[in-house]
Design an enzyme around this catalytic site. Sequence first.
Site, PDB file in Angstrom:
ATOM      1  N   LYS A 115       0.827  -1.215   0.000  1.00  0.00           N
ATOM      2  CA  LYS A 115       0.000   0.000   0.000  1.00  0.00           C
ATOM      3  C   LYS A 115       0.855   1.256   0.000  1.00  0.00           C
ATOM      4  CE  LYS A 115      -4.443  -1.495   1.771  1.00  0.00           C
ATOM      5  NZ  LYS A 115      -5.500  -1.281   2.769  1.00  0.00           N
ATOM      6  N   LYS A 207      -5.075 -10.068  -6.828  1.00  0.00           N
ATOM      7  CA  LYS A 207      -6.234 -10.187  -5.941  1.00  0.00           C
ATOM      8  C   LYS A 207      -7.384  -9.298  -6.422  1.00  0.00           C
ATOM      9  CE  LYS A 207      -6.043  -8.183  -1.949  1.00  0.00           C
ATOM     10  NZ  LYS A 207      -5.688  -7.738  -0.589  1.00  0.00           N
ATOM     11  N   LYS A 210     -10.986  -3.712  -4.025  1.00  0.00           N
ATOM     12  CA  LYS A 210     -11.881  -2.553  -4.092  1.00  0.00           C
ATOM     13  C   LYS A 210     -11.259  -1.429  -4.901  1.00  0.00           C
ATOM     14  CE  LYS A 210     -13.944  -3.186   0.513  1.00  0.00           C
ATOM     15  NZ  LYS A 210     -13.741  -2.848   1.932  1.00  0.00           N
TER      16      LYS A 210
HETATM   17  P1  AMP Z   1     -11.239  -5.188   3.275  1.00  0.00           P
HETATM   18  O1  AMP Z   1     -12.115  -4.834   2.153  1.00  0.00           O
HETATM   19  O2  AMP Z   1      -9.787  -5.081   2.936  1.00  0.00           O
HETATM   20  O3  AMP Z   1     -11.611  -4.547   4.556  1.00  0.00           O
HETATM   21  O4  AMP Z   1     -11.483  -6.745   3.489  1.00  0.00           O
HETATM   22  C1  AMP Z   1     -12.590  -7.254   4.198  1.00  0.00           C
HETATM   23  C2  AMP Z   1     -12.506  -8.766   4.269  1.00  0.00           C
HETATM   24  O5  AMP Z   1     -12.597  -9.331   2.964  1.00  0.00           O
HETATM   25  C3  AMP Z   1     -11.183  -9.277   4.863  1.00  0.00           C
HETATM   26  O6  AMP Z   1     -11.447 -10.416   5.670  1.00  0.00           O
HETATM   27  C4  AMP Z   1     -10.384  -9.668   3.654  1.00  0.00           C
HETATM   28  O7  AMP Z   1      -9.447 -10.680   3.917  1.00  0.00           O
HETATM   29  C5  AMP Z   1     -11.482 -10.178   2.728  1.00  0.00           C
HETATM   30  N1  AMP Z   1     -11.078 -10.040   1.320  1.00  0.00           N
HETATM   31  C6  AMP Z   1     -10.754  -8.880   0.671  1.00  0.00           C
HETATM   32  N2  AMP Z   1     -10.434  -9.115  -0.617  1.00  0.00           N
HETATM   33  C7  AMP Z   1     -10.553 -10.467  -0.791  1.00  0.00           C
HETATM   34  C8  AMP Z   1     -10.349 -11.348  -1.905  1.00  0.00           C
HETATM   35  N3  AMP Z   1      -9.988 -10.882  -3.100  1.00  0.00           N
HETATM   36  N4  AMP Z   1     -10.566 -12.669  -1.713  1.00  0.00           N
HETATM   37  C9  AMP Z   1     -10.955 -13.149  -0.503  1.00  0.00           C
HETATM   38  N5  AMP Z   1     -11.146 -12.375   0.584  1.00  0.00           N
HETATM   39  C10 AMP Z   1     -10.961 -11.052   0.455  1.00  0.00           C
END
Ligand code: AMP
Length: 345
Positions: A115, A207, A210
């Site tokens: 990041k 990956k 968002k």
């Molecule tokens: P975040 O949007 O970074 O707050 O992620 C929220 C949750 O979604 C966390 O548990 C992440 O590990 C999971 N997560 C985010 N992106 C992915 C992805 N591409 N595949 C699986 N899990 C994800």
Amino acid sequence: MAAFKELVFSGVQPTGNLHLGNYLGAITKFVALQETHDCIYCVVDLHAITVPQDPETLRSSIREVTAAFIACGIDPKKHIVFNQSQVPEHAELAWVFNCVARLGWLNRMTQFKEKAGKDRENASVGLYAYPALMAADILVYRATHVPVGEDQKQHLELARDIAQKFNNDLGPSIAAHGFGEAFFPQPEPLIQGPATRVMSLRDGTKKMSKSDPSDYSRINLTDDADAIAQKVRKAKTDPEPLPSEEAGLAARPEADNLVGIYAALSDASREDVLRQFGGAQFSTFKASLVDLAVAKLGPIGSEMKRLTADPAAIDAILADGSERASAIARKTMDSVKDILGFVRR
Ligand code: AMP
Ligand code: TRP
């Protein structure tokens, strides 16, 4: 180690498009755990401001993630749903953990490296200290189980290291205050199933995220049937038909990803999916995947729209959850202060 009551905690950042990775990697697990555990699910707005945010967008994202939790089947009455900034003990315990965590530990965090990018001097101190705040989120409830996607594994290991160092460094004081040999549990990551790391639809080695500039890289929870169909049809694949066994997915990241998504959405294993589609062309498989994804995600998207139309109702849910979360967090923080030797009211 001392026995701790089982408690589930997890968090999601209110930063834009919730997508299929968030849903399959995290939120579906949150929903299932409600049957067996007490659960606390947090919209982590303090984490969001580690990078710049537009205030109005942040406010609506907090409500949108809350709506997504509920639309996916989280019950905010039986369990706790709230946003982090309404419970100041998260930030308070994070400071304590900043003093427990070592620079060397944080220097190893791959998410910070990614990041912060090349211009590390210009990253916020908050982005660097982010994993200590995450440890505080979990441990301010003395939570024992944390459902997350694969990308959070390293942060969970750091949370365990922080808990252990706190328990060791303050051992005598912890015992003197009647907490036995450990005040904090070692929180366990729950990373299971066929979709713990959902990849971009444009590039099977990246990956799903968002922040990817291409909206075609991800399926958003708010996408309508047409958008889902278009994105799946355009998803990158290779020219071979689907293999009939898992080994055949080895060097085919895009095929592996789509099969994993299908498996997770249909609550099956990759093997089950390949038994059904082995030998099929991608066009056939993608048509079935569109039907499945629309059937699963369509109702969630419309429920989110319905819920976000009434922001006052969402704010009331967050206020109620915050109050119940605060009661637990305050108790932990009082004990932490006693253990550390702070004088308190
Ligand atoms: P975040 O949007 O970074 O707050 O992620 C929220 C949750 O979604 C966390 O548990 C992440 O590990 C999971 N997560 C985010 N992106 C992915 C992805 N591409 N595949 C699986 N899990 C994800
Ligand atoms: N860092 C997590 C993510 O980006 C979000 C998060 C913050 C979290 N605090 C947490 C996840 C506590 C689990 C437990 O996905």
